[in-house]
Motif scaffolding. Structure first.
Motif, PDB file in Angstrom:
ATOM      1  N   MET A   5       0.831  -1.184   0.000  1.00  0.00           N
ATOM      2  CA  MET A   5       0.000   0.000   0.000  1.00  0.00           C
ATOM      3  C   MET A   5       0.877   1.250   0.000  1.00  0.00           C
ATOM      4  O   MET A   5       1.774   1.378   0.833  1.00  0.00           O
ATOM      5  N   GLU A   7       0.818   5.673  -0.472  1.00  0.00           N
ATOM      6  CA  GLU A   7      -0.058   6.836  -0.412  1.00  0.00           C
ATOM      7  C   GLU A   7      -0.373   7.319  -1.819  1.00  0.00           C
ATOM      8  O   GLU A   7       0.524   7.632  -2.593  1.00  0.00           O
ATOM      9  N   ARG A   8      -1.646   7.346  -2.164  1.00  0.00           N
ATOM     10  CA  ARG A   8      -2.042   7.743  -3.505  1.00  0.00           C
ATOM     11  C   ARG A   8      -2.799   9.060  -3.522  1.00  0.00           C
ATOM     12  O   ARG A   8      -3.083   9.568  -4.579  1.00  0.00           O
ATOM     13  N   GLY A  32      -4.695   2.882  -0.551  1.00  0.00           N
ATOM     14  CA  GLY A  32      -3.746   3.934  -0.212  1.00  0.00           C
ATOM     15  C   GLY A  32      -4.293   5.336  -0.146  1.00  0.00           C
ATOM     16  O   GLY A  32      -3.528   6.301  -0.105  1.00  0.00           O
TER      17      GLY A  32
END
Length: 281
Positions: A5, A7-8, A32
């Motif tokens: 995962m 961070e998106r 994310g």
């Protein structure tokens, strides 16, 4: 499961059903995203305005006004990826969603894996760079890419001028321009204009037009365009559904409306009946 995962960005969920809202929130968090969830159209539009998300999922059957109207309102100020999630399976509802500016349409009940796959495909396409400066170089010929510092074909002014007017200043990294009959596309800033006047295109409309201008008179089938929107090479041979091809037709129709173009007497985008689309001569 077991995927890393990362961070998106930010997501907004607009869904009045508590269970579905929880499921959507969990899927997006697992993918994310920091998620803000709401249960009405008004709250959803406000949340998008406040949080400037990368992804928005929106239900059609909301308690105040429907998700189609919410999508239209969101599109007036946001370039977020917009996925309509609905229990309605009629083609008319799907087409209305795309016409309102949606990037994708997912029917309930949905599989979390499918939603994650759709989100991953969309994230491979860049968001609009809304604050990138407009380029002032003379437009190149249709289908001709410009490398940094290169003057457009036939441009008597030599190298590209930078934003302050100094000759030889290169354009933004990765910049590629395309032009045809007064329609200009700037790939780096994702800006379009007609005779110098900006044209507001959705992300999907811009991507489709970019493919067509890159390929000029080479016909692009609907399946070609679907795969390009998935960010796949043309020769993968991956399966394309009839619904995806129909969605491309709707996006093409909306693109023509934004450009003020005509399918019967096209200035820019020509339909090759039974095959696909290409730029006009």
């Amino acid at each position: 499961m077991g995927e890393c995962m990362v961070e998106r960005g930010v997501a907004v969920v607009v869904e009045d059903d508590d269970d579905i809202r929880t499921t959507l929130t969990e899927v997006l968090q697992q993918s994310g995203f920091a998620v803000h969830s709401t249960a009405s159209g008004v709250a959803g539009v406000d949340a998008v305005r406040e949080h400037n998300p990368d992804i928005v999922t929106i239900d059609v059957g909301l308690p105040d006004f429907d998700g189609i109207e919410a999508s239209r309102r969101i599109r007036t100020f946001s370039d977020a990826y917009l996925i309509i999630v609905s229990g309605r399976v009629d083609e008319a509802d799907t087409l209305m969603g795309f016409e309102a500016g949606a990037d994708d349409y997912l029917t309930k009940p949905f599989r979390p894996r499918e939603l994650r796959a759709r989100i991953a495909a969309m994230l491979r396409r860049p968001r609009t760079l809304r604050e990138a400066p407009a380029e002032r170089a003379l437009p190149p010929r249709r289908g001709e890419r410009l490398s940094p510092g290169q003057a457009p074909h036939g441009d008597p002014h030599g190298p590209h001028e930078g934003p302050e007017g100094e000759a030889g200043s290169p354009p933004a990294p990765g910049c590629c321009d395309f032009a045809h009959r007064g329609l200009t596309l700037h790939e780096a800033s994702r800006q379009a204009s007609i005779n110098g006047e900006p044209v507001d295109l959705t992300r999907t409309q811009f991507d489709i037009l970019l493919v067509l201008m890159e390929n000029g008179r080479t016909v692009q089938t609907k399946a070609d365009l679907v795969r390009r929107l998935r960010n796949e090479p043309y020769n993968t041979g991956s399966f394309v559904t009839a619904g995806e091809e129909r969605a491309v037709e709707v996006h093409l129709g909306n693109l023509r409306k934004r450009l003020g173009d005509s399918s019967q007497n096209p200035r820019w985008v020509e339909t090759v009946r039974g095959v696909g689309y290409r730029m006009t001569p």
